[in-house]
Design a protein around this motif. Structure first.
Motif, mmCIF file in Angstrom:
data_model
loop_
_atom_site.group_PDB
_atom_site.id
_atom_site.type_symbol
_atom_site.label_atom_id
_atom_site.label_comp_id
_atom_site.label_asym_id
_atom_site.label_seq_id
_atom_site.Cartn_x
_atom_site.Cartn_y
_atom_site.Cartn_z
ATOM 1 N N ARG A 70 0.834 -1.210 0.000
ATOM 2 C CA ARG A 70 0.000 0.000 0.000
ATOM 3 C C ARG A 70 0.864 1.253 0.000
ATOM 4 O O ARG A 70 0.531 2.246 -0.656
ATOM 5 C CB ARG A 70 -0.944 -0.028 1.201
ATOM 6 N N LEU A 71 1.983 1.205 0.743
ATOM 7 C CA LEU A 71 2.903 2.341 0.741
ATOM 8 C C LEU A 71 3.529 2.531 -0.637
ATOM 9 O O LEU A 71 3.735 3.658 -1.089
ATOM 10 C CB LEU A 71 4.002 2.131 1.794
ATOM 11 N N GLU A 72 3.835 1.431 -1.312
ATOM 12 C CA GLU A 72 4.391 1.522 -2.666
ATOM 13 C C GLU A 72 3.433 2.253 -3.597
ATOM 14 O O GLU A 72 3.848 3.101 -4.393
ATOM 15 C CB GLU A 72 4.668 0.115 -3.202
ATOM 16 N N ILE A 291 15.692 11.622 4.611
ATOM 17 C CA ILE A 291 14.321 11.946 4.212
ATOM 18 C C ILE A 291 14.282 13.119 3.243
ATOM 19 O O ILE A 291 13.690 13.042 2.161
ATOM 20 C CB ILE A 291 13.441 12.254 5.440
ATOM 21 N N ASP A 292 14.902 14.227 3.606
ATOM 22 C CA ASP A 292 14.870 15.413 2.740
ATOM 23 C C ASP A 292 15.604 15.166 1.421
ATOM 24 O O ASP A 292 15.172 15.639 0.368
ATOM 25 C CB ASP A 292 15.488 16.616 3.455
ATOM 26 N N ALA A 293 16.715 14.433 1.492
ATOM 27 C CA ALA A 293 17.472 14.135 0.276
ATOM 28 C C ALA A 293 16.637 13.289 -0.686
ATOM 29 O O ALA A 293 16.585 13.556 -1.891
ATOM 30 C CB ALA A 293 18.762 13.404 0.631
ATOM 31 N N ILE A 294 15.965 12.273 -0.158
ATOM 32 C CA ILE A 294 15.136 11.409 -1.001
ATOM 33 C C ILE A 294 13.969 12.198 -1.577
ATOM 34 O O ILE A 294 13.647 12.079 -2.765
ATOM 35 C CB ILE A 294 14.629 10.203 -0.190
ATOM 36 N N MET A 308 13.151 1.336 -0.836
ATOM 37 C CA MET A 308 13.388 1.955 0.463
ATOM 38 C C MET A 308 12.797 1.120 1.582
ATOM 39 O O MET A 308 12.055 0.155 1.343
ATOM 40 C CB MET A 308 12.825 3.374 0.508
ATOM 41 N N ASP A 309 13.106 1.473 2.808
ATOM 42 C CA ASP A 309 12.573 0.798 3.980
ATOM 43 C C ASP A 309 11.184 1.344 4.308
ATOM 44 O O ASP A 309 10.799 2.441 3.891
ATOM 45 C CB ASP A 309 13.509 0.987 5.173
ATOM 46 N N GLU A 310 10.435 0.580 5.078
ATOM 47 C CA GLU A 310 9.049 0.925 5.392
ATOM 48 C C GLU A 310 8.951 2.221 6.187
ATOM 49 O O GLU A 310 8.074 3.055 5.940
ATOM 50 C CB GLU A 310 8.410 -0.220 6.175
ATOM 51 N N THR A 315 7.123 8.016 6.348
ATOM 52 C CA THR A 315 7.409 9.443 6.542
ATOM 53 C C THR A 315 7.148 10.226 5.257
ATOM 54 O O THR A 315 6.558 11.311 5.286
ATOM 55 C CB THR A 315 8.867 9.625 6.989
ATOM 56 N N LEU A 316 7.558 9.688 4.128
ATOM 57 C CA LEU A 316 7.405 10.385 2.855
ATOM 58 C C LEU A 316 5.962 10.461 2.391
ATOM 59 O O LEU A 316 5.614 11.343 1.604
ATOM 60 C CB LEU A 316 8.251 9.703 1.773
ATOM 61 N N THR A 317 5.124 9.562 2.868
ATOM 62 C CA THR A 317 3.712 9.554 2.425
ATOM 63 C C THR A 317 2.766 10.086 3.501
ATOM 64 O O THR A 317 1.556 10.084 3.296
ATOM 65 C CB THR A 317 3.283 8.129 2.042
ATOM 66 N N ALA A 318 3.311 10.534 4.635
ATOM 67 C CA ALA A 318 2.463 11.030 5.734
ATOM 68 C C ALA A 318 1.742 12.312 5.320
ATOM 69 O O ALA A 318 2.257 13.106 4.532
ATOM 70 C CB ALA A 318 3.317 11.278 6.959
#
Length: 318
Positions: A70-72, A291-294, A308-310, A315-318
């Motif tokens: 789902r995160l993917e 996080i910011d770099a990605i 990436m890790d879960e 964090t990126l999809t929050a």
């Protein structure tokens, strides 16, 4: 509840759960499942059958991996990447090296075994290097593996996280190395380096690579480009002051994905930034410090995909 642990490897179990979720949960055909997982159709069929036989499939599919899937999908929708793999967290470190190296080695092995890409390009860095270290000894035929950027440093004869030489040892493949520093001393020196016979051909081979596997660098002071002496602290500070957040193949990006044009990026000894998005470029990256770099690199739109890790994905999809 999960049934009794299946009698096969963790990797096979993970693939079975993914295949089952994609087939029964997402409604993909077995052929589509095979394409998404990068396995032959017959293996996709066997994975789905095995998940069913081992009692993983009821009204829902047991296993935390469904959350990762789902995160993917969220990451694909938010950042427009065509490929995304989110891996369950196995460690709780600022850099989740265990999680990323297992995921990276699995992706590398699939990519090397399928033969779909005859030329594969590689960046360097600790995560990629550790992923290669997990590979078994392999024979991959006549495919070409090429380094996408220089790796010689000022403090060491070569980066301690070299990838291409480790790949050569693992696969016996034909490999191509850029015997250059990460950055040239000046724009003029860059032009001289890249015009050299032998160097020019390796750079062009990297541009032709239909698959590139790269890391993402941060603009923090513990970044490998600073730690290994590839660049000086003052140069790094100038790039940060210009808004730099993340780096791929020596090119620096702001949080909105724009390329940061400065003296540092103008001296990088790798392919032009516009070439990154012309073929499949997949990043392997994660961790709290990145996080910011990605986010910056994903916002550029140049990546075809990311692994990436879960925890980073949440964090990126929050």
């Amino acid at each position: 509840m999960l049934t009794e642990a299946p009698k096969y490897s963790e990797e096979e179990f993970d693939l079975s759960v993914r295949a089952a979720w994609l087939h029964y949960g997402a409604g993909l055909t077995q052929g589509e499942v095979a394409k998404r997982l990068g396995v032959p159709s017959l293996k996709a069929h066997r994975l789905i059958a095995r998940a069913h036989r081992d009692g993983l499939i009821h009204f829902t599919i047991d296993g935390d991996i469904s959350d990762c899937l789902r995160l993917e999908e969220k990451l694909r929708q938010r950042f427009g990447v065509k490929f995304c793999e989110v891996c369950p967290d196995l460690d709780d470190e600022p850099l989740p090296l265990l999680t990323l190296s297992i995921a990276g080695s699995r992706f590398l092995r699939r990519s090397l075994e399928t033969g779909e890409d005859q030329i594969i390009g590689f960046g360097h860095g600790r995560t990629l290097s550790t992923s290669v270290a997990r590979l078994p000894n392999m024979s991959i035929g006549k495919r070409k593996l090429v380094s996408l950027l220089g790796g010689l440093t000022r403090r060491n004869s070569a980066t301690p996280y070299d990838v291409i030489h480790r790949l050569a040892a693992r696969t016996g493949a034909e490999t191509y190395v850029l015997p250059l520093p990460f950055y040239a001393n000046s724009v003029e020196d860059r032009a001289v380096f890249l015009a050299q016979r032998g160097v020019r051909e390796v750079v062009e081979l990297g541009i032709q690579a239909s698959l590139r596997i790269v890391g993402i660098g941060t603009m923090e002071y513990d970044a490998s480009s600073v730690a290994t002496g590839m660049i000086e602290r003052e140069e790094f500070d100038a790039a940060r002051a210009a808004g730099g957040m993340g780096e791929v193949l020596g090119h620096i990006f702001g949080i909105d994905g724009r390329v940061i044009e400065n003296g540092l990026s103008a001296r990088t000894l790798s392919m032009p930034v516009a070439e990154i998005g012309r073929h499949k470029t997949i990043a392997l990256a994660g961790g709290r410090s990145k996080i910011d770099a990605i986010r910056a690199v994903l916002a550029s739109g140049l990546l075809y995909g990311i692994i990436m890790d879960e925890r980073t994905a949440r964090t990126l999809t929050a």
